[in-house]
Design an enzyme around this catalytic site. Structure first.
Site, PDB file in Angstrom:
ATOM      1  CG  ASN A 188      -0.168   0.125   2.521  1.00  0.00           C
ATOM      2  OD1 ASN A 188       0.278  -0.895   3.074  1.00  0.00           O
ATOM      3  ND2 ASN A 188      -0.002   1.335   3.043  1.00  0.00           N
ATOM      4  CB  CYS A 189       0.990   4.397  -1.659  1.00  0.00           C
ATOM      5  SG  CYS A 189      -0.589   4.819  -2.406  1.00  0.00           S
ATOM      6  CB  ALA A 190      -0.395   8.037   1.397  1.00  0.00           C
TER       7      ALA A 190
END
Length: 535
Positions: free
Chosen positions: A474-476
């Protein structure tokens, strides 16, 4: 290849999440130590000053240890197994590399064109990493080493060794391989990197000299690449590494904030590199205009629903600088609007820069107020008044352009869908939570952890089940998934019912737009997969 690059870009964002709070605390510390603002309270001999000086030293942790953060943070998103052990291995091997590099330059520095006896910093090209005097390879060196370690880890961590060599299995085996791999790499880096430093120094002059054009191109690329996840590769070297200024704009700005605040010279004269940190202008002013256009063009019977969707999304963009929930509501409905958004954002930044606006404006209002307006407003009032005036003008431009295009081409932006599509819009805001909470109530699940777990269950189902998920990170704000069979991934409406804001599909690479709770949702998805639950 694109899938791997996107995964790498998402992994890069892991340590970046730490910078917002640290930057704000540095800004407040400098502000409260400034005698021009705090008066006699900020005397160096006073308790007030001493307390804030202590706070400031702690706030600098993230900026002072940037390479270490990337070395530890990247394996969290990149390693396919045993991420925690991969982080430890990455740190050990990175420190080993720097010990090798420092020893090589200490012994044969002149051979590589390096005077290792000079003091660190400045034009010396030297720095200290965890107390090791070494060549300053910055974030690039950290990313390179971390990437190598992740590759070694994924390939050799599970290798079975003879029983009598059992103590060298796992992380020990990875560290052994990394130890010997770092010796030739350190030699190569000692030869190559001083030349790279020369190129970077020349690049700094070119980019700063590019002026308005450079700011426009940078901002356009930073915005237009958001759908691909590659925008991290644009702004990260500018903000956190030495592309335009030593140490990166974020660190350099905070370090010189006191100097800038006490000077009456134009900020553009003091820090022209700050033009490359104006991409947050569109987050605050552009997002407001876009949201207004969506609301005005919505059907009358859907305006309340649209307003319920747009208020939290717009506030998130304006206050925190997180624009994805808003941008992804129209990106795949009418991609041309995103192109227009990128063009307007670049024009907004470049015009603001041409009128003397510079600083650290990559985020939302929280960053703006703490790191720019409060500490510098007294001596740079007109700069920020100019910024606000230009910003509001562009809010109006965004509104007019988006409203015209939506009506002209009949784009089905939020509130303009067919009547039978009403639930799609509604599920993006409060309705999606009601649906989840209702199902949980029926199943007698009430606590927050269970709510997120239910969301994770629904997302895994929509992805075709845990057997269809080959990779997850995942990213932000987004889950990034690699699937075995893309045909098993369900329609976007299913993901919205699970509480997602949107869906991006490109072959086997899938991105699920979750929002700021993505880290918890990712953990729950991993838990479901690891526990072999029936999904």
């Amino acid at each position: 290849m694109m899938q791997k690059i996107q995964r790498f870009g998402g992994a890069m964002f892991t340590p970046v999440l730490l910078f917002a709070f640290s930057g704000i605390m540095v800004g407040f510390s400098i502000l409260f130590k400034n005698p021009e603002i705090m008066g006699s309270l900020a005397r160096e001999s006073g308790l007030w000053y001493q307390i804030w000086n202590i706070i400031e030293q702690g706030a600098w942790t993230v900026f002072n240890q940037l390479p270490l953060l990337f070395v530890i943070g990247l394996p969290i998103g990149l390693a396919k197994k045993q991420q925690a052990r991969a982080c430890m291995e990455s740190l050990v091997i990175y420190l080993t590399f720097n010990y090798f590099l420092g020893a090589i330059l200490s012994t044969w520095g002149p051979t590589f064109g390096v005077d290792f006896a000079t003091k660190i910093g400045g034009a010396s090209g030297l720095t200290t990493i965890a107390g090791i005097k070494t060549l300053d390879t910055g974030m690039i060196g950290a990313i390179l080493i971390s990437g190598i370690v992740v590759w070694i880890h994924d390939k050799y961590f599970d290798v079975e060794l003879p029983e009598f060599l059992g103590t060298f299995r796992g992380s020990a085996f990875v560290a052994m391989i990394g130890f010997f791999a770092m010796i030739p790499l350190a030699v190569v880096m000692a030869f190559v990197w001083p030349k790279v430093q020369g190129v970077i120094a020349a690049l700094q002059g070119i980019l700063v000299g590019s002026g308005v054009i450079g700011v426009w191109v940078y901002t356009f690329l930073e915005r237009i690449l958001i759908p691909t996840g590659l925008h991290h590769f644009i702004y990260t070297p500018f903000i956190f590494d030495s592309v335009v200024v030593e140490g990166g704009i974020n660190s350099y700005w905070a370090l010189h904030l006191s100097q800038f605040s006490s000077s009456t010279e134009p900020l553009k004269t003091l820090f022209p590199e700050g033009g490359f940190a104006l991409h947050g202008m569109s987050k605050v002013f552009g997002s407001s205009g876009i949201a207004a256009a969506f609301y005005v063009t919505a059907k009358p019977n859907k305006k309340k629903i649209v307003l319920g969707l747009l208020i939290p999304a717009t506030l998130t963009a304006v206050v925190a600088g997180i624009t994805e929930p808003l941008e992804f509501t129209f990106l795949f409905i009418a991609p041309v609007l995103f192109l227009v958004h990128a063009l307007l954002a670049a024009t907004l930044s470049s015009i603001a820069f041409s009128f003397g606006v510079v600083g650290n404006f990559g985020g939302g209002l929280i960053d703006w107020i703490a790191l720019n307006w409060i500490p510098l407003f007294s001596n740079h009032t007109m700069t920020y008044i100019t910024q606000i005036i230009i910003g509001f003008i562009f809010t109006g431009i965004y509104f007019v352009v988006f409203r015209y295009l939506i009506l002209k081409f009949k784009f089905k932006t939020p509130g303009r869908e067919d009547e039978d599509e009403e639930t799609k819009l509604y599920s993006k805001s409060d309705y999606k939570l009601k649906k989840i909470e209702k199902s949980l109530t029926e199943d007698k699940l009430v606590d927050t952890g269970k709510i997120l777990l239910s969301k994770a269950e629904m997302i895994v189902k929509a992805l075709g089940g845990k057997e269809n998920i080959s990779q997850l990170n995942n990213c932000a704000t987004r889950l990034r998934i690699s699937v075995v069979d893309e045909n098993l991934v369900q329609d976007i409406s299913v993901f919205k019912k699970a509480g997602a804001h949107g869906l991006v599909k490109k072959g086997k690479a899938v991105q699920v737009i979750i929002g700021l709770s993505v880290v918890k949702v990712a953990e729950e998805v991993e838990l479901l997969m690891g526990n072999n639950l029936s999904i």
